[in-house]
Design a protein around this motif. Structure first.
Motif, mmCIF file in Angstrom:
data_model
loop_
_atom_site.group_PDB
_atom_site.id
_atom_site.type_symbol
_atom_site.label_atom_id
_atom_site.label_comp_id
_atom_site.label_asym_id
_atom_site.label_seq_id
_atom_site.Cartn_x
_atom_site.Cartn_y
_atom_site.Cartn_z
ATOM 1 N N MET A 1 0.844 -1.173 0.000
ATOM 2 C CA MET A 1 0.000 0.000 0.000
ATOM 3 C C MET A 1 0.890 1.238 0.000
ATOM 4 S SD MET A 1 -2.890 1.221 2.701
ATOM 5 C CE MET A 1 -1.773 1.842 3.918
ATOM 6 N N HIS A 57 -2.905 4.592 -5.055
ATOM 7 C CA HIS A 57 -2.806 3.484 -6.009
ATOM 8 C C HIS A 57 -2.657 4.014 -7.433
ATOM 9 C CE1 HIS A 57 -3.465 -0.401 -7.855
ATOM 10 N NE2 HIS A 57 -4.509 0.072 -8.531
ATOM 11 N N CYS A 61 0.912 2.654 -8.409
ATOM 12 C CA CYS A 61 0.797 1.387 -9.147
ATOM 13 C C CYS A 61 0.311 1.580 -10.581
ATOM 14 C CB CYS A 61 -0.156 0.443 -8.415
ATOM 15 S SG CYS A 61 0.374 0.018 -6.746
ATOM 16 N N LYS A 74 -4.369 -3.029 -15.099
ATOM 17 C CA LYS A 74 -4.737 -1.913 -14.220
ATOM 18 C C LYS A 74 -5.994 -1.219 -14.720
ATOM 19 C CE LYS A 74 -1.372 -2.533 -11.414
ATOM 20 N NZ LYS A 74 -1.652 -3.275 -10.207
#
Length: 87
Positions: A1, A57, A61, A74
Motif C-alpha cells: 500500500m 494506487h 501502481c 490496471k
C-alpha cells in the motif's frame, strides 16, 4: 500500500471509535437520528480513507503500469472499481 499509513491508520482508528460509540448508542436506545448522524460521520471517514488509498494506487501502481507498458490489467481493475462505486 502506497498511501500514508499513519494517516490511514489514524482515520481507521477514529472510525472504529465511532462505531464503538454507535454500538453504545444502540444499546442505550438513543434517538434514531442521533445514531444516523454518527453513522454518516463514520461513513464519511471511511470514504475519505478509501479515496486516499485509491489516489495513492493511481499515482503509484497505475502510473508505473502505464510507464512499463503493462496497463491493461490496471485499466480492467479500475473499470471494475468504477462499477462497484456506481452501485
Amino acid at each position: 500500500m502506497r498511501a500514508d499509513r499513519s494517516q490511514v491508520s489514524r482515520l481507521l482508528k477514529t472510525a472504529r471509535g465511532q462505531i464503538d460509540g454507535i454500538l453504545r448508542m444502540v444499546e442505550e436506545d438513543r434517538y434514531c437520528l442521533d445514531i444516523s448522524d454518527q453513522l454518516m460521520a463514520t461513513q464519511a471517514i471511511l470514504s475519505r480513507v478509501n479515496r486516499e488509498i485509491l489516489r495513492a494506487h493511481m499515482k503509484g501502481c497505475v502510473r508505473e503500469a502505464f510507464a512499463s507498458g503493462d496497463a491493461e490489467q490496471k485499466v480492467d481493475e479500475l473499470v471494475s472499481l468504477v462499477d462497484k462505486l456506481a452501485r
